[in-house]
Scaffold this motif. Sequence first.
Motif, short mmCIF file in Angstrom:
data_model
loop_
_atom_site.label_atom_id
_atom_site.label_comp_id
_atom_site.label_asym_id
_atom_site.label_seq_id
_atom_site.Cartn_x
_atom_site.Cartn_y
_atom_site.Cartn_z
N CYS A 1 0.83 -1.21 0.00
CA CYS A 1 0.00 0.00 0.00
C CYS A 1 0.86 1.25 0.00
CB CYS A 1 -0.92 0.00 1.22
SG CYS A 1 -2.26 -1.22 1.11
N GLY A 2 1.95 1.22 0.73
CA GLY A 2 2.84 2.37 0.78
C GLY A 2 3.49 2.64 -0.55
N LEU A 3 3.92 1.57 -1.23
CA LEU A 3 4.52 1.75 -2.55
C LEU A 3 3.50 2.29 -3.54
CD1 LEU A 3 6.72 -1.47 -2.86
CD2 LEU A 3 7.52 0.89 -2.70
N GLY A 4 2.26 1.83 -3.44
CA GLY A 4 1.21 2.34 -4.33
C GLY A 4 0.96 3.82 -4.12
N ALA A 5 0.97 4.22 -2.87
CA ALA A 5 0.74 5.63 -2.55
C ALA A 5 1.86 6.50 -3.10
CB ALA A 5 0.61 5.82 -1.03
N PHE A 6 3.13 5.99 -2.95
CA PHE A 6 4.26 6.74 -3.49
C PHE A 6 4.17 6.86 -5.00
CE2 PHE A 6 6.78 8.13 -0.21
CZ PHE A 6 7.05 7.16 0.75
N THR A 7 3.77 5.76 -5.68
CA THR A 7 3.64 5.80 -7.14
C THR A 7 2.59 6.79 -7.58
OG1 THR A 7 4.32 3.49 -7.26
CG2 THR A 7 3.20 4.39 -9.19
N LEU A 8 1.43 6.79 -6.89
CA LEU A 8 0.37 7.73 -7.21
C LEU A 8 0.82 9.17 -6.97
CD1 LEU A 8 -2.55 8.31 -8.00
CD2 LEU A 8 -3.20 8.00 -5.59
N ALA A 9 1.53 9.38 -5.88
CA ALA A 9 2.01 10.74 -5.59
C ALA A 9 2.95 11.23 -6.66
CB ALA A 9 2.70 10.77 -4.22
N ASN A 10 3.83 10.34 -7.13
CA ASN A 10 4.77 10.74 -8.16
C ASN A 10 4.05 11.05 -9.47
OD1 ASN A 10 7.72 10.83 -9.02
ND2 ASN A 10 6.85 9.46 -10.57
N ALA A 11 3.03 10.24 -9.81
CA ALA A 11 2.28 10.47 -11.04
C ALA A 11 1.55 11.80 -11.00
CB ALA A 11 1.29 9.33 -11.27
N GLN A 12 1.13 12.22 -9.81
CA GLN A 12 0.42 13.48 -9.68
C GLN A 12 1.35 14.67 -9.51
OE1 GLN A 12 -2.25 12.72 -6.44
NE2 GLN A 12 -3.80 11.79 -7.76
N GLY A 13 2.64 14.41 -9.51
CA GLY A 13 3.59 15.50 -9.48
C GLY A 13 3.92 16.02 -8.10
N TYR A 14 3.68 15.21 -7.07
CA TYR A 14 4.02 15.65 -5.73
C TYR A 14 5.53 15.68 -5.56
CZ TYR A 14 -0.87 14.90 -4.59
OH TYR A 14 -2.22 14.96 -4.56
N PRO A 15 6.05 16.66 -4.84
CA PRO A 15 7.51 16.76 -4.65
C PRO A 15 8.04 15.68 -3.71
CG PRO A 15 6.37 18.43 -3.35
CD PRO A 15 5.33 17.76 -4.18
N ASN A 16 9.35 15.52 -3.77
CA ASN A 16 10.06 14.63 -2.85
C ASN A 16 9.64 13.18 -2.95
OD1 ASN A 16 11.37 16.94 -1.76
ND2 ASN A 16 9.59 17.31 -0.44
N THR A 17 9.15 12.77 -4.12
CA THR A 17 8.79 11.38 -4.33
C THR A 17 10.04 10.58 -4.70
OG1 THR A 17 6.63 12.08 -5.14
CG2 THR A 17 7.29 9.82 -5.62
N PRO A 18 10.29 9.51 -4.04
CA PRO A 18 11.50 8.72 -4.35
C PRO A 18 11.52 8.30 -5.80
CG PRO A 18 10.46 7.96 -2.32
CD PRO A 18 9.51 8.93 -2.94
N PRO A 19 12.63 8.55 -6.51
CA PRO A 19 12.69 8.22 -7.94
C PRO A 19 12.53 6.74 -8.21
CG PRO A 19 14.87 8.79 -7.09
CD PRO A 19 13.88 9.13 -6.01
N GLU A 20 12.85 5.89 -7.24
CA GLU A 20 12.79 4.47 -7.50
C GLU A 20 11.36 3.95 -7.70
OE1 GLU A 20 14.03 5.88 -4.86
OE2 GLU A 20 13.20 5.05 -3.00
N VAL A 21 10.35 4.75 -7.31
CA VAL A 21 8.99 4.30 -7.50
C VAL A 21 8.33 4.98 -8.69
CG1 VAL A 21 8.70 3.78 -5.05
CG2 VAL A 21 8.02 6.01 -5.92
N SER A 22 9.05 5.86 -9.44
CA SER A 22 8.50 6.53 -10.61
C SER A 22 8.26 5.51 -11.71
CB SER A 22 9.46 7.60 -11.09
OG SER A 22 8.99 8.19 -12.27
N PRO A 23 7.05 5.52 -12.37
CA PRO A 23 6.78 4.52 -13.40
C PRO A 23 7.61 4.72 -14.66
CG PRO A 23 5.02 6.15 -13.31
CD PRO A 23 5.93 6.42 -12.14
N MET A 24 7.96 5.98 -15.02
CA MET A 24 8.74 6.25 -16.22
C MET A 24 9.43 7.60 -16.08
SD MET A 24 7.56 6.65 -20.20
CE MET A 24 6.91 4.99 -20.24
N PRO A 25 10.73 7.66 -16.13
CA PRO A 25 11.43 8.95 -16.04
C PRO A 25 11.09 9.82 -17.24
CG PRO A 25 12.94 7.11 -15.68
CD PRO A 25 11.66 6.53 -16.20
N MET A 26 10.82 11.09 -16.99
CA MET A 26 10.53 12.04 -18.07
C MET A 26 11.82 12.53 -18.70
SD MET A 26 7.24 12.43 -18.46
CE MET A 26 7.09 14.00 -19.31
#
Length: 264
Positions: free
Chosen positions: A14-39
């Motif tokens: 659940c924590g990893l899912g939340a981090f992934t969603l946060a990164n997709a929505q552009g929240y800051p300080n999201t760990p890069p390792e959970v980003s689905p695709m680097p821009m």
Amino acid sequence: MKYSSQFKALLTLCGLGAFTLANAQGYPNTPPEVSPMPMKPEMTEIWTPEVRVVTPGKTVGDAPSDAIVLFNGKNLDQWVSQKDITKPAAWNIIDNDYMEVKPGSGGIQTKMKFGDIQLHLEWSAPDVVENQGQGRGNSGVFFQNRYELQVLDNYNNRTYSNGQAGSIYKDVAPLVNPLKSPLEWNVYDVIYTAVRYKADGRVDSPARITVLLNGVLVQNNTTIAGLTNYIGLHMYPDAHGDDVIALQDHNNKTQFRNIWVRKL
């Protein structure tokens, strides 16, 4: 409190899912390792179609390379009489520079029809100040032959606000009055968006207009309510398309020069 190994694993997912969603929505300080695709920079670059090149005029107010010149001081070949569109415009050309309304001859209109446009037009009140209110330097610029941008000598000349220079006549007053004296030239730079109709004839989107008068914003993406009638409410007529630009004969020797348009 103790948790089972299965419950701990579920919390981790659940924590990893939340981090992934946060990164997709552009929240800051999201760990890069959970980003689905680097821009990458090129992912947001648009190369086609290439932007068309237009050569600007040599000085401010000069027509750019893609403009249609409606009047350059030499002739009225682009205009006809509104009283009889089979006849040439009857206004006078002065000093190979500007045209002057010939009172009583009627308005003039372009031979070409237009919808969305950028318009540049320079105008001046008669050199000799006569009358007051609506009787001083009165004329108008009509878009699609129906919707009037007022021309009037409002230099030290009070009248009703939605009937002065820079107004959408009897509709919307200008934001300010930056008019020059009758011995000087005023400049209109206009962006006009034509009215759109639905297939059944109802208005889909009304006409809109942005006007700079002498470089000062006087109409800011203003919605036009309909026909700019002298008497009565303003409503849209039956469906119509592109139409002529017209200049009004209001029995004043108002002057015009350097008129050009760009189709948008």
